[in-house]
Design a protein around this motif. Structure first.
Motif, PDB file in Angstrom:
ATOM      1  N   UNK A  45       0.842  -1.203   0.000  1.00 25.83           N
ATOM      2  CA  UNK A  45       0.000   0.000   0.000  1.00 25.83           C
ATOM      3  C   UNK A  45       0.876   1.251   0.000  1.00 25.83           C
ATOM      4  N   UNK A  46       0.410   2.269  -0.710  1.00 23.35           N
ATOM      5  CA  UNK A  46       1.170   3.518  -0.812  1.00 23.35           C
ATOM      6  C   UNK A  46       0.932   4.391   0.417  1.00 23.35           C
ATOM      7  N   UNK A  47       1.299   3.848   1.572  1.00 22.17           N
ATOM      8  CA  UNK A  47       1.222   4.591   2.823  1.00 22.17           C
ATOM      9  C   UNK A  47       2.520   4.378   3.576  1.00 22.17           C
ATOM     10  N   UNK A  48       3.000   5.413   4.253  1.00 21.24           N
ATOM     11  CA  UNK A  48       4.247   5.256   4.992  1.00 21.24           C
ATOM     12  C   UNK A  48       4.095   4.248   6.127  1.00 21.24           C
ATOM     13  N   UNK A  49       5.109   3.439   6.297  1.00 19.17           N
ATOM     14  CA  UNK A  49       5.146   2.488   7.408  1.00 19.17           C
ATOM     15  C   UNK A  49       6.361   2.816   8.259  1.00 19.17           C
ATOM     16  N   UNK A 116       4.320  11.571  -0.164  1.00 17.91           N
ATOM     17  CA  UNK A 116       4.365  10.955  -1.485  1.00 17.91           C
ATOM     18  C   UNK A 116       4.838  11.865  -2.590  1.00 17.91           C
ATOM     19  N   UNK A 117       5.599  12.887  -2.265  1.00 14.67           N
ATOM     20  CA  UNK A 117       6.109  13.825  -3.271  1.00 14.67           C
ATOM     21  C   UNK A 117       7.331  13.175  -3.931  1.00 14.67           C
ATOM     22  N   UNK A 118       7.099  12.581  -5.095  1.00 16.00           N
ATOM     23  CA  UNK A 118       8.151  11.793  -5.733  1.00 16.00           C
ATOM     24  C   UNK A 118       9.401  12.582  -6.108  1.00 16.00           C
ATOM     25  N   UNK A 119       9.310  13.828  -6.599  1.00  6.58           N
ATOM     26  CA  UNK A 119      10.552  14.558  -6.916  1.00  6.58           C
ATOM     27  C   UNK A 119      11.442  14.778  -5.678  1.00  6.58           C
TER      28      UNK A 119
END
Length: 161
Positions: A45-49, A116-119
């Protein structure tokens, strides 16, 4: 800001604690990289762990705030007066860039990890490499001051100045 003759015990402990945490960050980098890849590819899942790299990054950020506060409230020893001016400028510049990097890394890492800021991960990776180069220059400079210029700067940071 006045200058002191030596670093306080707190400044010395903070310096070496941050050194240790940064070393661990470089060693523990693989776990966070794997988690990031898994998040970005959808494997998890795209959530921080929770991760030790994240926790230590936050710790470095907090300790750096404390360290900067101590520099402005307790000062720091002046560089040796007999040191060439160009080397004094280089030493302070490298130190300032290390401090800047140690703020930029947790901020860029947090922007990527929590928001989730990919840059931001690209910034994080570039600054990580720059910091490694700066640390190398810093260590070489400290050893040069100690063995070639015979200054007591290194001994001060070891609590023996």
């Amino acid at each position: 800001m006045a200058t002191e003759k030596t670093y306080s015990k707190t400044q010395i402990i903070l310096h070496w604690t941050i050194v240790l945490l940064v070393l661990i960050q470089y060693v523990a980098n693989d776990s966070i990289s794997a988690l990031w890849r898994d998040r970005m590819t959808g494997a998890i899942a795209n959530t921080p762990v929770p991760d030790i790299h994240v926790a230590f990054g936050i710790a470095i950020f907090v300790l750096m705030i404390w360290r900067i506060w101590l520099v402005f409230t307790n000062a720091a020893p002046a560089l040796p007066a007999n040191e060439p001016r160009a080397l004094q400028i280089l030493a302070r510049s490298v130190q300032g860039l290390i401090y800047l990097s140690l703020f930029a890394l947790p901020l860029s890492g947090s922007a990527a990890w929590f928001f989730g800021i990919q840059p931001a991960i690209l910034v994080h990776e570039i600054v990580k490499l720059v910091l490694l180069l700066l640390i190398f220059v810093h260590v070489v400079g400290a050893l040069y001051q100690h063995f070639w210029l015979k200054s007591d700067v290194l001994m001060k940071m070891l609590g023996r100045g």
